[in-house]
Design a protein around this motif. Structure first.
Motif, mmCIF file in Angstrom:
data_model
loop_
_atom_site.group_PDB
_atom_site.id
_atom_site.type_symbol
_atom_site.label_atom_id
_atom_site.label_comp_id
_atom_site.label_asym_id
_atom_site.label_seq_id
_atom_site.Cartn_x
_atom_site.Cartn_y
_atom_site.Cartn_z
ATOM 1 N N VAL A 28 0.844 -1.203 0.000
ATOM 2 C CA VAL A 28 0.000 0.000 0.000
ATOM 3 C C VAL A 28 0.871 1.242 0.000
ATOM 4 O O VAL A 28 0.578 2.234 -0.695
ATOM 5 N N ALA A 29 1.964 1.222 0.768
ATOM 6 C CA ALA A 29 2.886 2.368 0.763
ATOM 7 C C ALA A 29 3.514 2.547 -0.617
ATOM 8 O O ALA A 29 3.685 3.679 -1.095
ATOM 9 N N LEU A 30 3.838 1.436 -1.277
ATOM 10 C CA LEU A 30 4.394 1.499 -2.633
ATOM 11 C C LEU A 30 3.386 2.109 -3.604
ATOM 12 O O LEU A 30 3.737 2.962 -4.437
ATOM 13 N N PRO A 59 -4.972 18.183 9.146
ATOM 14 C CA PRO A 59 -6.160 17.681 9.859
ATOM 15 C C PRO A 59 -6.699 16.375 9.303
ATOM 16 O O PRO A 59 -7.502 15.706 9.950
ATOM 17 N N ALA A 60 -6.242 16.005 8.100
ATOM 18 C CA ALA A 60 -6.760 14.780 7.476
ATOM 19 C C ALA A 60 -5.959 13.538 7.844
ATOM 20 O O ALA A 60 -6.166 12.470 7.274
ATOM 21 N N LEU A 61 -5.040 13.675 8.826
ATOM 22 C CA LEU A 61 -4.171 12.544 9.176
ATOM 23 C C LEU A 61 -4.967 11.322 9.609
ATOM 24 O O LEU A 61 -4.654 10.195 9.195
ATOM 25 N N LEU A 62 -5.996 11.533 10.422
ATOM 26 C CA LEU A 62 -6.785 10.402 10.912
ATOM 27 C C LEU A 62 -7.420 9.647 9.756
ATOM 28 O O LEU A 62 -7.400 8.406 9.721
ATOM 29 N N TRP A 63 -7.968 10.375 8.788
ATOM 30 C CA TRP A 63 -8.599 9.726 7.643
ATOM 31 C C TRP A 63 -7.575 8.990 6.787
ATOM 32 O O TRP A 63 -7.858 7.911 6.249
ATOM 33 N N VAL A 64 -6.383 9.557 6.675
ATOM 34 C CA VAL A 64 -5.327 8.882 5.908
ATOM 35 C C VAL A 64 -4.934 7.572 6.583
ATOM 36 O O VAL A 64 -4.753 6.549 5.918
ATOM 37 N N VAL A 65 -4.812 7.605 7.927
ATOM 38 C CA VAL A 65 -4.452 6.389 8.660
ATOM 39 C C VAL A 65 -5.540 5.331 8.501
ATOM 40 O O VAL A 65 -5.255 4.141 8.269
ATOM 41 N N VAL A 66 -6.800 5.752 8.617
ATOM 42 C CA VAL A 66 -7.906 4.807 8.454
ATOM 43 C C VAL A 66 -7.907 4.215 7.049
ATOM 44 O O VAL A 66 -8.068 3.001 6.863
ATOM 45 N N PHE A 68 -5.388 3.918 5.067
ATOM 46 C CA PHE A 68 -4.215 3.037 4.931
ATOM 47 C C PHE A 68 -4.505 1.669 5.547
ATOM 48 O O PHE A 68 -4.178 0.634 4.949
ATOM 49 N N LEU A 69 -5.108 1.641 6.723
ATOM 50 C CA LEU A 69 -5.408 0.372 7.387
ATOM 51 C C LEU A 69 -6.446 -0.428 6.608
ATOM 52 O O LEU A 69 -6.332 -1.655 6.470
ATOM 53 N N VAL A 70 -7.472 0.270 6.098
ATOM 54 C CA VAL A 70 -8.496 -0.422 5.313
ATOM 55 C C VAL A 70 -7.890 -1.004 4.036
ATOM 56 O O VAL A 70 -8.161 -2.152 3.658
ATOM 57 N N ALA A 71 -7.047 -0.207 3.356
ATOM 58 C CA ALA A 71 -6.408 -0.689 2.131
ATOM 59 C C ALA A 71 -5.483 -1.861 2.413
ATOM 60 O O ALA A 71 -5.411 -2.824 1.639
ATOM 61 N N THR A 72 -4.773 -1.811 3.553
ATOM 62 C CA THR A 72 -3.888 -2.917 3.923
ATOM 63 C C THR A 72 -4.684 -4.196 4.157
ATOM 64 O O THR A 72 -4.314 -5.274 3.682
#
Length: 290
Positions: A28-30, A59-66, A68-72
């Motif tokens: 996902v990071a790639l 401010p969008a950090l939380l959404w990015v983390v979510v 990322f986890l969903v995509a992973t």
């Protein structure tokens, strides 16, 4: 062979989070790097750092983390499913899309078999010729590198497992697909643990080409991803051969050492070798019970 492929498919499901979390996160990071950089800024690490910094402090950090986890998680589940498809493809016969691959492997095997037979005849004509013995040994190994018996599957892995089934049927009169569930119940715990561990290795090997193809797809948008993609695709052949070879040897050894235990549990009370005649009786009894 179908029983073994089913067992391998089952081993893809448990503990997928532990085995796939890290590679899925890396993929996902790639993919994220590919979206940010693209071909035009493929090696612009400064741009990548600036985008990452902007996201981490915004401010969008939380959404990015979510996300990322969903995509992973989604990627892990997708690779698990596609790994099952890879394992199922090992045992398909020469029908449908697998027919050209079986035909190709069959032609290669027949050519290698003819050369091996010719080399063996030279050795039989003069057993003192050491060079001829070396050539015959190499010719036999080249044939077995394609398949240990005449190919019927589109992949080496399928025919390697089929060879185990064939040898046990001819040597002991046992049908391994019918025997295996009963054999599993009488195997000692250390043997079952070892078999399960090798099944996990086979499942991991089956996922390797899936990761490779996924990276190649990302490479269409960001060319550096082609490097790990090509490496994984090339590595997958060796990993699959090594894991399936160990699995086949372990299954055959388990049958050789413990098939008598199944026969004794069924009331045959063997005191000597499990002969093909008794093996046929065991197989017939198990099929009637199925």
């Amino acid at each position: 062979m179908n029983a073994f492929l089913t067992e391998l498919g089952k081993s893809l499901a448990p503990r997928w989070a532990a085995t796939l979390a890290l590679p899925a996160a890396a993929f996902v990071a790639l993919a994220a790097a590919a979206i940010v950089l693209g071909h035009s800024h493929a090696l612009d690490l400064a741009l990548l750092r600036s985008r990452a910094t902007a996201v981490s402090t915004g401010p969008a950090l939380l959404w990015v983390v979510v996300a990322f986890l969903v995509a992973t998680g989604a990627m892990g589940l997708a690779v698990t499913a596609l790994g099952s498809v890879v394992i199922a493809a090992w045992g398909t016969t020469g029908v449908g899309v697998g027919r050209p691959f079986v035909a190709l492997r069959h032609r290669r095997w027949r050519r290698a078999s003819a050369k091996a037979d010719a080399a063996i005849k030279v050795v039989l004509a003069d057993r003192s010729d050491r060079r001829a013995k070396r050539e015959a040994r190499r010719a036999v190994l080249r044939r077995e590198a394609i398949s240990q018996l005449e190919p019927e599957c589109p992949t080496w892995a399928g025919d390697r497992l089929r060879a185990v089934d064939d040898r046990i049927r001819r040597g002991a009169g046992l049908d391994l697909t019918t025997l295996w569930p009963r054999l599993w119940l009488v195997l000692p715990e250390p043997v079952r643990t070892e078999v399960a561990a090798v099944q996990d290795r086979c499942a991991s090997a089956a996922r390797t080409p899936v990761w490779g193809v996924a990276c190649l797809l990302v490479g269409a948008y960001w060319w550096p991803a082609l490097v790990p993609g090509l490496w994984l695709v090339l590595l997958s052949r060796r990993r699959i051969r090594r894991a399936v070879g160990v699995y086949a040897d372990l299954v055959e050894s388990s049958t050789d050492l413990h098939a008598r235990d199944v026969a004794n549990q069924l009331g045959f009370e063997l005191t000597g070798k499990l002969t093909p005649e008794i093996g046929n009786q065991v197989t017939e009894m198990l099929r009637k019970q199925a």
